[in-house]
Each structure stands twice: as C-alpha cells, then as structure tokens.
Scaffold this motif. Structure first.
Motif, PDB file in Angstrom:
ATOM      1  N   CYS A   1       0.836  -1.210   0.000  1.00 35.93           N
ATOM      2  CA  CYS A   1       0.000   0.000   0.000  1.00 35.93           C
ATOM      3  C   CYS A   1       0.865   1.253   0.000  1.00 35.93           C
ATOM      4  CB  CYS A   1      -0.924   0.005   1.216  1.00 35.93           C
ATOM      5  SG  CYS A   1      -2.146  -1.312   1.216  1.00 35.93           S
ATOM      6  N   GLY A   2       1.949   1.233   0.775  1.00 39.35           N
ATOM      7  CA  GLY A   2       2.838   2.390   0.819  1.00 39.35           C
ATOM      8  C   GLY A   2       3.538   2.634  -0.501  1.00 39.35           C
ATOM      9  N   LEU A   3       3.979   1.563  -1.162  1.00 41.25           N
ATOM     10  CA  LEU A   3       4.682   1.709  -2.427  1.00 41.25           C
ATOM     11  C   LEU A   3       3.773   2.260  -3.521  1.00 41.25           C
ATOM     12  CD1 LEU A   3       6.880  -1.527  -2.563  1.00 41.25           C
ATOM     13  CD2 LEU A   3       7.643   0.824  -2.191  1.00 41.25           C
ATOM     14  N   VAL A   4       2.581   1.688  -3.680  1.00 43.70           N
ATOM     15  CA  VAL A   4       1.700   2.134  -4.749  1.00 43.70           C
ATOM     16  C   VAL A   4       1.230   3.572  -4.501  1.00 43.70           C
ATOM     17  CG1 VAL A   4      -0.504   1.318  -3.771  1.00 43.70           C
ATOM     18  CG2 VAL A   4      -0.193   1.386  -6.255  1.00 43.70           C
ATOM     19  N   THR A   5       1.053   3.950  -3.236  1.00 48.59           N
ATOM     20  CA  THR A   5       0.664   5.317  -2.917  1.00 48.59           C
ATOM     21  C   THR A   5       1.789   6.301  -3.222  1.00 48.59           C
ATOM     22  OG1 THR A   5      -0.825   4.564  -1.162  1.00 48.59           O
ATOM     23  CG2 THR A   5      -0.162   6.864  -1.092  1.00 48.59           C
ATOM     24  N   SER A   6       3.007   5.952  -2.830  1.00 51.64           N
ATOM     25  CA  SER A   6       4.135   6.868  -3.059  1.00 51.64           C
ATOM     26  C   SER A   6       4.413   7.031  -4.554  1.00 51.64           C
ATOM     27  CB  SER A   6       5.385   6.357  -2.347  1.00 51.64           C
ATOM     28  OG  SER A   6       5.806   5.112  -2.860  1.00 51.64           O
ATOM     29  N   PHE A   7       4.303   5.951  -5.335  1.00 48.99           N
ATOM     30  CA  PHE A   7       4.529   6.062  -6.776  1.00 48.99           C
ATOM     31  C   PHE A   7       3.440   6.920  -7.431  1.00 48.99           C
ATOM     32  CE2 PHE A   7       6.795   1.707  -6.707  1.00 48.99           C
ATOM     33  CZ  PHE A   7       7.953   2.321  -6.274  1.00 48.99           C
ATOM     34  N   ASP A   8       2.200   6.758  -6.988  1.00 50.87           N
ATOM     35  CA  ASP A   8       1.090   7.566  -7.503  1.00 50.87           C
ATOM     36  C   ASP A   8       1.336   9.052  -7.232  1.00 50.87           C
ATOM     37  OD1 ASP A   8      -1.335   8.792  -8.126  1.00 50.87           O
ATOM     38  OD2 ASP A   8      -2.367   7.992  -6.376  1.00 50.87           O
ATOM     39  N   VAL A   9       1.604   9.378  -5.979  1.00 51.40           N
ATOM     40  CA  VAL A   9       1.808  10.780  -5.597  1.00 51.40           C
ATOM     41  C   VAL A   9       3.066  11.352  -6.257  1.00 51.40           C
ATOM     42  CG1 VAL A   9       2.202  12.340  -3.649  1.00 51.40           C
ATOM     43  CG2 VAL A   9       0.578  10.465  -3.421  1.00 51.40           C
ATOM     44  N   GLY A  10       4.125  10.547  -6.320  1.00 48.92           N
ATOM     45  CA  GLY A  10       5.363  11.020  -6.933  1.00 48.92           C
ATOM     46  C   GLY A  10       5.194  11.362  -8.399  1.00 48.92           C
ATOM     47  N   LEU A  11       4.566  10.478  -9.167  1.00 53.24           N
ATOM     48  CA  LEU A  11       4.322  10.756 -10.583  1.00 53.24           C
ATOM     49  C   LEU A  11       3.401  11.963 -10.763  1.00 53.24           C
ATOM     50  CD1 LEU A  11       3.905   7.230 -12.247  1.00 53.24           C
ATOM     51  CD2 LEU A  11       5.684   8.925 -12.722  1.00 53.24           C
ATOM     52  N   SER A  12       2.415  12.086  -9.880  1.00 57.40           N
ATOM     53  CA  SER A  12       1.495  13.222  -9.957  1.00 57.40           C
ATOM     54  C   SER A  12       2.243  14.540  -9.793  1.00 57.40           C
ATOM     55  CB  SER A  12       0.406  13.104  -8.880  1.00 57.40           C
ATOM     56  OG  SER A  12      -0.404  11.970  -9.096  1.00 57.40           O
ATOM     57  N   ASN A  13       3.117  14.597  -8.799  1.00 59.98           N
ATOM     58  CA  ASN A  13       3.859  15.837  -8.544  1.00 59.98           C
ATOM     59  C   ASN A  13       4.863  16.140  -9.644  1.00 59.98           C
ATOM     60  OD1 ASN A  13       2.434  16.199  -6.190  1.00 59.98           O
ATOM     61  ND2 ASN A  13       4.042  15.449  -4.842  1.00 59.98           N
ATOM     62  N   LEU A  14       5.478  15.106 -10.206  1.00 62.98           N
ATOM     63  CA  LEU A  14       6.385  15.325 -11.327  1.00 62.98           C
ATOM     64  C   LEU A  14       5.626  15.814 -12.559  1.00 62.98           C
ATOM     65  CD1 LEU A  14       8.789  12.241 -11.032  1.00 62.98           C
ATOM     66  CD2 LEU A  14       9.325  14.629 -10.532  1.00 62.98           C
ATOM     67  N   ALA A  15       4.403  15.310 -12.758  1.00 69.68           N
ATOM     68  CA  ALA A  15       3.596  15.744 -13.897  1.00 69.68           C
ATOM     69  C   ALA A  15       3.218  17.214 -13.777  1.00 69.68           C
ATOM     70  CB  ALA A  15       2.331  14.887 -14.001  1.00 69.68           C
ATOM     71  N   LEU A  16       2.941  17.668 -12.553  1.00 68.43           N
ATOM     72  CA  LEU A  16       2.544  19.062 -12.352  1.00 68.43           C
ATOM     73  C   LEU A  16       3.675  20.039 -12.656  1.00 68.43           C
ATOM     74  CD1 LEU A  16       0.336  18.829  -9.144  1.00 68.43           C
ATOM     75  CD2 LEU A  16      -0.363  19.727 -11.368  1.00 68.43           C
ATOM     76  N   VAL A  17       4.907  19.553 -12.710  1.00 63.47           N
ATOM     77  CA  VAL A  17       6.022  20.408 -13.107  1.00 63.47           C
ATOM     78  C   VAL A  17       5.867  20.824 -14.564  1.00 63.47           C
ATOM     79  CG1 VAL A  17       8.534  20.486 -13.439  1.00 63.47           C
ATOM     80  CG2 VAL A  17       7.584  19.367 -11.421  1.00 63.47           C
ATOM     81  N   ARG A  18       5.250  19.961 -15.389  1.00 63.57           N
ATOM     82  CA  ARG A  18       5.265  20.135 -16.837  1.00 63.57           C
ATOM     83  C   ARG A  18       3.930  20.536 -17.444  1.00 63.57           C
ATOM     84  NH1 ARG A  18      10.081  17.315 -18.508  1.00 63.57           N
ATOM     85  NH2 ARG A  18       9.383  17.634 -20.649  1.00 63.57           N
ATOM     86  N   ILE A  19       2.809  20.216 -16.799  1.00 65.58           N
ATOM     87  CA  ILE A  19       1.497  20.471 -17.417  1.00 65.58           C
ATOM     88  C   ILE A  19       0.631  21.324 -16.498  1.00 65.58           C
ATOM     89  CG2 ILE A  19       1.556  18.335 -18.752  1.00 65.58           C
ATOM     90  CD1 ILE A  19      -0.250  17.033 -16.727  1.00 65.58           C
ATOM     91  N   SER A  20      -0.433  21.890 -17.055  1.00 68.18           N
ATOM     92  CA  SER A  20      -1.329  22.750 -16.283  1.00 68.18           C
ATOM     93  C   SER A  20      -2.154  21.914 -15.309  1.00 68.18           C
ATOM     94  CB  SER A  20      -2.268  23.533 -17.214  1.00 68.18           C
ATOM     95  OG  SER A  20      -3.216  22.661 -17.800  1.00 68.18           O
ATOM     96  N   ILE A  21      -2.624  22.567 -14.262  1.00 73.01           N
ATOM     97  CA  ILE A  21      -3.379  21.853 -13.238  1.00 73.01           C
ATOM     98  C   ILE A  21      -4.713  21.349 -13.795  1.00 73.01           C
ATOM     99  CG2 ILE A  21      -4.531  23.918 -12.309  1.00 73.01           C
ATOM    100  CD1 ILE A  21      -4.123  22.717  -9.511  1.00 73.01           C
ATOM    101  N   SER A  22      -5.301  22.076 -14.752  1.00 71.60           N
ATOM    102  CA  SER A  22      -6.574  21.639 -15.335  1.00 71.60           C
ATOM    103  C   SER A  22      -6.385  20.407 -16.212  1.00 71.60           C
ATOM    104  CB  SER A  22      -7.210  22.775 -16.157  1.00 71.60           C
ATOM    105  OG  SER A  22      -7.558  23.851 -15.335  1.00 71.60           O
ATOM    106  N   PHE A  23      -5.343  20.421 -17.064  1.00 72.60           N
ATOM    107  CA  PHE A  23      -5.075  19.268 -17.917  1.00 72.60           C
ATOM    108  C   PHE A  23      -4.691  18.056 -17.067  1.00 72.60           C
ATOM    109  CE2 PHE A  23      -2.124  16.925 -20.892  1.00 72.60           C
ATOM    110  CZ  PHE A  23      -3.135  16.433 -21.694  1.00 72.60           C
ATOM    111  N   TYR A  24      -3.900  18.303 -16.036  1.00 71.37           N
ATOM    112  CA  TYR A  24      -3.533  17.237 -15.090  1.00 71.37           C
ATOM    113  C   TYR A  24      -4.785  16.599 -14.481  1.00 71.37           C
ATOM    114  CZ  TYR A  24      -2.463  15.631 -10.317  1.00 71.37           C
ATOM    115  OH  TYR A  24      -2.401  14.922  -9.153  1.00 71.37           O
ATOM    116  N   THR A  25      -5.721  17.434 -14.076  1.00 74.54           N
ATOM    117  CA  THR A  25      -6.930  16.933 -13.422  1.00 74.54           C
ATOM    118  C   THR A  25      -7.798  16.150 -14.392  1.00 74.54           C
ATOM    119  OG1 THR A  25      -6.891  18.856 -11.955  1.00 74.54           O
ATOM    120  CG2 THR A  25      -8.935  17.608 -12.050  1.00 74.54           C
TER     121      THR A  25
END
Length: 308
Positions: free
Chosen positions: A87-111
């Motif tokens: 559970c910890g691994l899948v959660t951390s990978f989800d959140v990590g990829l999400s935060n890395l994506a927000l570096v490059r794309i808009s918050i609306s497109f991300y959502t």
C-alpha cells in the motif's frame, strides 16, 4: 439521524477531501511548477510530507490510543509489513508521478487526465474480485476513453512526458484505491481510525519516496554551492523552506485523513463518484486562480469523462 445516515453520512469527509485535495494540488503547482517557484526536488519534498504524516499520526495515536486507536502498535510484524509495503509503495509512486507531472502540465489538464482513474478502479476491483465486469461497466470505460482522447486532442500546450507521467499516476491511483481498501478492510482486528491507517502506511510511503528522490533527483547536486537558488543559504532561507514543507505536509495530513476515512467506511464506487466531483472542483481552481484556458474540445472531453 436516520436521514443523515441515509444521505449525508459521507458528506463532511467528501467536502474535506474536495477542499484539501484542491488546495494541495494548487500548492504542488505553485511549489513545483516551472512557471512558479520551480522547487528542484519534488520527490524529496513529497517524502518530507509523508514524514510529517507519520510523525503526526504516530504522536497523536500514541498519546491518545483510546480515541485514535492503538492496533498498529500491537500488530505482528508480518501483518505490518504485508500491509504497509504494497500500500505504501503504490501510494508513493502515484503521488510522486502526480507531482512530477505538475512540473510540466497545467493543473486543469492534469486533473482531466487523472479523471480517467475510474477505469483503473474498476479494473483493479475486478482483479480483487470486488466488482464483476458487466456491459454497463464496459460502456462506462469506453465513454471515459473517448473523453480522454478529446481532452488530449484539445490541449494547446501538450507535453508528452507530462501526459505520460499523469496517465501513469492515474493507473496507480486506481489500483491504490482498491489495494488500500481491500488490504485495510481485511485486517483482523480492523483499524478503527484514519490516523491508524496513516501511521501504518506512511513509513514506507516516506522511505520509498526518499529512495526515488536519491536515485532520480540527486538532491545533493540540486542544493549544492553551484545550484541556481540555495534554499538553505542562511537562517531565513532555511526557515522559509521548512515552512513551505510543513504547510504542504499539513495539507496532506488533512486530505489523507478524509481520504482514508472514506476508504475505510465506503466502497470503491462511492470513491469513484466522489473523485469525479473532486476533479470538477480542482479544474475550477485551475481556471480561476492559475489562468488555465479550456477550449471547446477540452471542455467536450472533460464533459464526456464526467458523464462516464
């Protein structure tokens, strides 16, 4: 109480989840986005947020065990590891990829891309034998896929890497919901409060995220003497960086508390419906506060996704 239990039982937690999720997404965009503060190590900052969650949950549940539960403290090591690691691994990978994506794309497109998570919630629920595949579910998945295609086609500043990161986070998000729900609800004795769940999972969430940061970001290079901005140049800069981390950690604690309560008390379908409403709130914040632009194709794709 009967009316409340029948129709409003999840309302307060849902509203909290919507609000703190939108605030945390905005925080991440401000801190990590290239056009904003552009903090050089999103994964390192996220691991600090997970550490704050563990410190908070461990401290509160230790001092007030009768109110916030004490099952984790007496849990056998085998059960602890078999629950917290996946559970910890899948959660951390989800959140990590999400935060890395927000570096490059808009918050609306991300959502809008993250709104595809219901597909993977359904697939993982089927894999865990929680839901059965029906023609209705197949049609829902098809509609959401069409919406995703329209959303991508309508994005004016399309970033392939950012989109792939966000889509990967969406896949992991769907499996995270079901994995955490299936694992937590199968514990005997069951966990009683969201703080117990946070205490159980945050250790490996922090550890795995820190390892990823060391492997990918190499923080010692980003914060060295040759870095563009030294976040620890003096006492004032160090205090600002610490406050920035604590604010994000507290927002994460509030959001995760609401999220874990919903996981423990509701079903994958309730979470899926609530998740769609949450995405609407986040898109509105992106348009109003970050100036994200939506064209007709974007809006059509977003509408199709939410219809699914």
């Amino acid at each position: 109480m009967g009316l409340y239990n029948d129709h409003c039982y999840f309302l307060l937690a849902m509203v909290g989840w919507f609000a703190f999720s939108a605030l945390l997404s905005s925080y991440n965009k401000i801190v990590f986005g290239k056009e904003n503060m552009d903090f050089p190590c999103p994964l390192l900052m996220t691991s600090i947020h997970f550490l704050i969650q563990w410190v908070y949950s461990y401290t509160v549940s230790s001092f007030f065990p009768k109110t916030f539960g004490h099952s984790v403290a007496s849990m056998p090591w085998y059960t602890y590891l078999m629950t917290s690691i996946p559970c910890g691994l899948v959660t951390s990978f989800d959140v990590g990829l999400s935060n890395l994506a927000l570096v490059r794309i808009s918050i609306s497109f991300y959502t809008m891309v993250k709104a595809s998570a219901p597909i993977f919630v359904l697939l993982s629920a089927y894999a865990f034998n929680i839901e059965k595949i029906t023609w209705n579910l197949v049609m829902i998945v098809g509609v959401i896929c069409v919406g995703e295609i329209l959303t991508v086609e309508g994005e004016l500043e399309f970033d392939v890497v950012g989109f792939c990161m966000c889509l990967g986070a969406s896949v992991l998000s769907g499996f995270r919901w079901t994995t955490v729900q299936f694992t937590i609800q199968s514990l005997n004795p069951p966990l009683k409060t969201p703080l117990e769940t946070m205490r159980l999972l945050s250790t490996f969430m922090c550890g795995s995220m820190l390892i990823l940061s060391v492997m990918i970001e190499k923080p010692w290079e980003k914060f060295g003497p040759n870095s563009e901005k030294d976040y620890f140049a003096d006492a004032d800069e160090t205090l600002k960086t610490a406050c920035m981390a604590v604010i994000g950690g507290l927002l994460a604690v509030c959001m995760i508390t609401c999220e874990f309560w919903l996981i423990m008390q509701s079903s994958a379908m309730v979470l899926m419906i609530g998740g769609v409403c949450k995405e609407v709130v986040t898109i509105m914040m992106g348009v109003v506060f970050f100036g994200d632009s939506l064209n007709r194709t974007n809006m059509a794709g977003c509408t199709v996704i939410f219809m699914g």
